[in-house]
Design a protein around this motif. Structure first.
Motif, mmCIF file in Angstrom:
data_model
loop_
_atom_site.group_PDB
_atom_site.id
_atom_site.type_symbol
_atom_site.label_atom_id
_atom_site.label_comp_id
_atom_site.label_asym_id
_atom_site.label_seq_id
_atom_site.Cartn_x
_atom_site.Cartn_y
_atom_site.Cartn_z
ATOM 1 N N TYR B 33 0.833 -1.196 0.000
ATOM 2 C CA TYR B 33 0.000 0.000 0.000
ATOM 3 C C TYR B 33 0.870 1.250 0.000
ATOM 4 N N TYR B 35 0.343 5.270 1.002
ATOM 5 C CA TYR B 35 -0.526 6.244 1.650
ATOM 6 C C TYR B 35 0.124 7.618 1.571
ATOM 7 N N GLN B 37 0.018 11.231 3.774
ATOM 8 C CA GLN B 37 -0.463 11.844 5.009
ATOM 9 C C GLN B 37 -0.087 13.314 5.026
ATOM 10 N N GLN B 41 -3.571 15.360 9.422
ATOM 11 C CA GLN B 41 -4.622 14.456 8.987
ATOM 12 C C GLN B 41 -4.149 13.007 9.083
ATOM 13 N N GLY B 42 -5.092 12.103 8.921
ATOM 14 C CA GLY B 42 -4.738 10.699 8.901
ATOM 15 C C GLY B 42 -4.234 10.281 7.538
ATOM 16 N N PRO B 43 -3.552 9.151 7.460
ATOM 17 C CA PRO B 43 -3.075 8.660 6.157
ATOM 18 C C PRO B 43 -4.241 8.371 5.218
ATOM 19 N N LEU B 45 -5.244 6.407 1.690
ATOM 20 C CA LEU B 45 -4.780 5.375 0.777
ATOM 21 C C LEU B 45 -4.726 5.904 -0.652
ATOM 22 N N MET B 89 3.724 13.477 3.930
ATOM 23 C CA MET B 89 4.484 12.266 4.218
ATOM 24 C C MET B 89 3.892 11.162 3.345
ATOM 25 N N LEU B 91 3.743 7.232 2.887
ATOM 26 C CA LEU B 91 3.976 6.018 3.667
ATOM 27 C C LEU B 91 3.692 4.778 2.831
ATOM 28 N N TYR B 103 -0.793 -4.316 9.545
ATOM 29 C CA TYR B 103 0.031 -3.994 8.411
ATOM 30 C C TYR B 103 1.287 -3.314 8.951
ATOM 31 N N PHE B 105 4.191 -0.628 8.540
ATOM 32 C CA PHE B 105 4.482 0.604 7.810
ATOM 33 C C PHE B 105 5.970 0.894 7.805
ATOM 34 N N GLY B 106 6.425 1.487 6.725
ATOM 35 C CA GLY B 106 7.762 2.015 6.679
ATOM 36 C C GLY B 106 7.826 3.355 7.396
ATOM 37 N N SER B 107 9.012 3.921 7.447
ATOM 38 C CA SER B 107 9.213 5.195 8.147
ATOM 39 C C SER B 107 8.739 6.380 7.333
#
Lengths: 110, 114
Positions: B33, B35, B37, B41-43, B45, B89, B91, B103, B105-107
């Motif tokens: 996935y 995303y 961000q 706000q939230g991530p 998709l 960002m 992600l 799931y 997540f990467g940094s």
């Protein structure tokens, strides 16, 4: 379509207080997953819990506990005896492909 | 512990330039996935892959964004041309069959368009 509502935008508590973060979700799926993630100031998303929709047992993990009520579409998260390190943005996310809301910013002061 | 690798960690680019982000999921994870961000706000998709196939890209602004996962392993997200509003960002996350937890997540890549 899936949707999540975290009505609390920001919460501020003092260390050692208990705090509950509310989550209400909408989904048309009959079975689904629910997740909580933590995003500290460093930015990474840290997985906290995954719950199947058919499992309504409450769960406790250390200072964390979760209350899932399918009848009210709620999946609330409680931190007991909060600590400064708990300061972060917390996201509740339903679904197979995670759909996030705006999250709740928790600030814990010493 | 296995991680999702993303690079670069930070990227500053001028508007109208092209920019690309790379993601290497956890080995064996078939689902990947991307995303976005935006601050506060939230991530959101952008795109979901199952192996090399796109499962959902309904939120991907296809006039300027593209994503590929040619061999079903690592993936690249491209923006061309970048706009000021793309500052965010980005992600990447992966999941696999039998993933017990959530799931991973990467940094992330923090993009600033100037």
């Amino acid at each position: 379509a899936q949707k999540v509502t975290q009505a609390q935008t920001e919460i501020s508590v003092v260390e050692k207080e208990d705090v509950t973060l509310d989550c209400v979700y909408e989904t048309r799926d009959t079975t689904y997953y629910l997740f909580w993630y933590k995003q500290p100031p460093s930015g990474e998303l840290v997985f906290l819990i995954r719950r199947n929709s058919f499992d309504e047992q409450n769960e406790i993990s250390g200072r964390y506990s979760w209350n899932f009520q399918k009848s009210t579409s709620s999946f609330n998260f409680t931190i007991t005896a909060s600590q400064v390190v708990d300061s972060a943005v917390y996201f509740c996310a339903p679904g197979t492909a995670l759909i996030f809301g705006k999250g709740t910013t928790l600030s814990v002061s010493s | 512990e296995a991680e999702v690798a993303q690079s670069p960690r930070y990227k500053i680019t001028e508007k109208s330039q092209a920019v690309a982000f790379w993601c290497d999921p956890i080995s064996g994870h078939a689902t990947l996935y991307w995303y976005r961000q935006i601050l506060g706000q939230g991530p959101e998709l952008l795109v979901q892959f199952q192996d090399e196939s796109v499962v959902d890209d309904s939120q991907l602004p296809k006039d300027r964004f593209s994503a590929e996962r040619l061999k079903g392993v690592d993936s690249t997200l491209k923006i061309q041309p970048a706009e000021l509003g793309d500052s965010a960002m980005y992600l990447c996350a992966s999941s696999g069959v039998g993933t017990v937890g959530g799931y991973t997540f990467g940094s992330g890549t923090r993009l600033t368009v100037v």
